[in-house]
Scaffold this active site. Structure first.
Site, PDB file in Angstrom:
ATOM      1  N   GLU A  16      28.296  15.407   6.666  1.00 37.18           N
ATOM      2  CA  GLU A  16      26.408  14.063   6.673  1.00 37.18           C
ATOM      3  C   GLU A  16      25.962  13.376   7.941  1.00 37.18           C
ATOM      4  O   GLU A  16      26.880  13.898   8.612  1.00 37.18           O
ATOM      5  CB  GLU A  16      27.247  12.860   5.862  1.00 37.18           C
ATOM      6  CG  GLU A  16      27.923  13.081   5.140  1.00 37.18           C
ATOM      7  CD  GLU A  16      28.580  11.205   4.558  1.00 37.18           C
ATOM      8  OE1 GLU A  16      27.706  10.505   4.693  1.00 37.18           O
ATOM      9  OE2 GLU A  16      28.619  11.153   3.364  1.00 37.18           O
ATOM     10  N   HIS A  70      21.674   7.948   4.932  1.00 42.50           N
ATOM     11  CA  HIS A  70      22.468   8.921   5.460  1.00 42.50           C
ATOM     12  C   HIS A  70      22.756  10.116   4.904  1.00 42.50           C
ATOM     13  O   HIS A  70      21.118  10.067   3.727  1.00 42.50           O
ATOM     14  CB  HIS A  70      24.500   8.816   6.108  1.00 42.50           C
ATOM     15  CG  HIS A  70      24.650   7.919   4.939  1.00 42.50           C
ATOM     16  ND1 HIS A  70      24.289   6.475   4.500  1.00 42.50           N
ATOM     17  CD2 HIS A  70      26.025   8.350   3.760  1.00 42.50           C
ATOM     18  CE1 HIS A  70      24.426   6.151   3.292  1.00 42.50           C
ATOM     19  NE2 HIS A  70      25.893   7.375   3.130  1.00 42.50           N
ATOM     20  N   HIS A  72      24.473  12.891   1.857  1.00 38.84           N
ATOM     21  CA  HIS A  72      25.340  13.030   0.858  1.00 38.84           C
ATOM     22  C   HIS A  72      25.342  14.772  -0.210  1.00 38.84           C
ATOM     23  O   HIS A  72      24.805  14.495  -0.875  1.00 38.84           O
ATOM     24  CB  HIS A  72      25.370  12.264  -0.816  1.00 38.84           C
ATOM     25  CG  HIS A  72      25.759  10.450  -0.641  1.00 38.84           C
ATOM     26  ND1 HIS A  72      25.581   9.907  -2.136  1.00 38.84           N
ATOM     27  CD2 HIS A  72      26.325  10.262   0.669  1.00 38.84           C
ATOM     28  CE1 HIS A  72      26.615   8.409  -1.141  1.00 38.84           C
ATOM     29  NE2 HIS A  72      26.254   8.785   0.783  1.00 38.84           N
ATOM     30  N   ASP A  83      30.750   3.499   1.673  1.00 37.57           N
ATOM     31  CA  ASP A  83      29.057   3.040   1.724  1.00 37.57           C
ATOM     32  C   ASP A  83      29.196   1.193   2.139  1.00 37.57           C
ATOM     33  O   ASP A  83      28.455   0.854   2.801  1.00 37.57           O
ATOM     34  CB  ASP A  83      27.937   3.271   1.322  1.00 37.57           C
ATOM     35  CG  ASP A  83      27.685   5.604   1.797  1.00 37.57           C
ATOM     36  OD1 ASP A  83      28.631   4.846   3.157  1.00 37.57           O
ATOM     37  OD2 ASP A  83      26.617   5.483   0.600  1.00 37.57           O
TER      38      ASP A  83
HETATM   39 ZN   LIG Z   1      27.193   7.335   1.917  1.00 36.13          ZN
END
Ligand SMILES: [Zn+2]
Length: 127
Positions: A16, A70, A72, A83
């Site tokens: 990530e 961010h 995935h 999250d």
């Molecule tokens: Zn996430």
């Protein structure tokens, strides 16, 4: 801004990536890359030094840290249970890039009651 975030996500995969969104609510003007301190593949932890540097950078340009992005790499572009549990602060924006098939990007405001999706066309978001 979105293109830069997608490029970062692709470079970091299969890990990530994460970063910080600078702007002036509700506009996101720019994304700043940050180190992901998390070793787990399905979460991110923004390096606090990068967070502090981004705040300083924002201040000198009359902007604010309005949120975070961010990726995935293996799931869809919606906030995961983690999250939501580990949200940086109430009301901040989360831009999430999924790389499952084509890169897909969605934007959420992380409220205490849960994430609320925002249109990606807010202000100059696509600029
Ligand atoms: Zn996430």
């Amino acid at each position: 801004m979105v293109a830069a975030v997608v490029a970062h996500a692709c470079e970091a995969a299969p890990a990530e990536c994460c970063g910080i969104l600078l702007g002036s609510e509700p506009r996101i003007v720019e994304s700043v890359r940050a180190r992901n301190l998390s070793d787990a593949v399905n979460r991110f932890l923004i390096d606090p030094r990068d967070h502090i540097a981004a705040r300083r950078e924002a201040r000198t340009r009359n902007l604010q840290v309005v949120g975070f992005y961010h990726s995935h790499p293996h799931s869809g572009p919606t906030p995961s249970v983690t999250d939501i549990a580990e949200v940086t602060y109430d009301g901040c924006l989360y831009l999430i890039v999924s790389l499952v098939s084509e890169p897909a990007v969605r934007l959420f405001r992380m409220n205490r009651e849960g994430p609320g999706e925002l249109p990606l066309t807010v202000g100059s978001l696509l600029g």
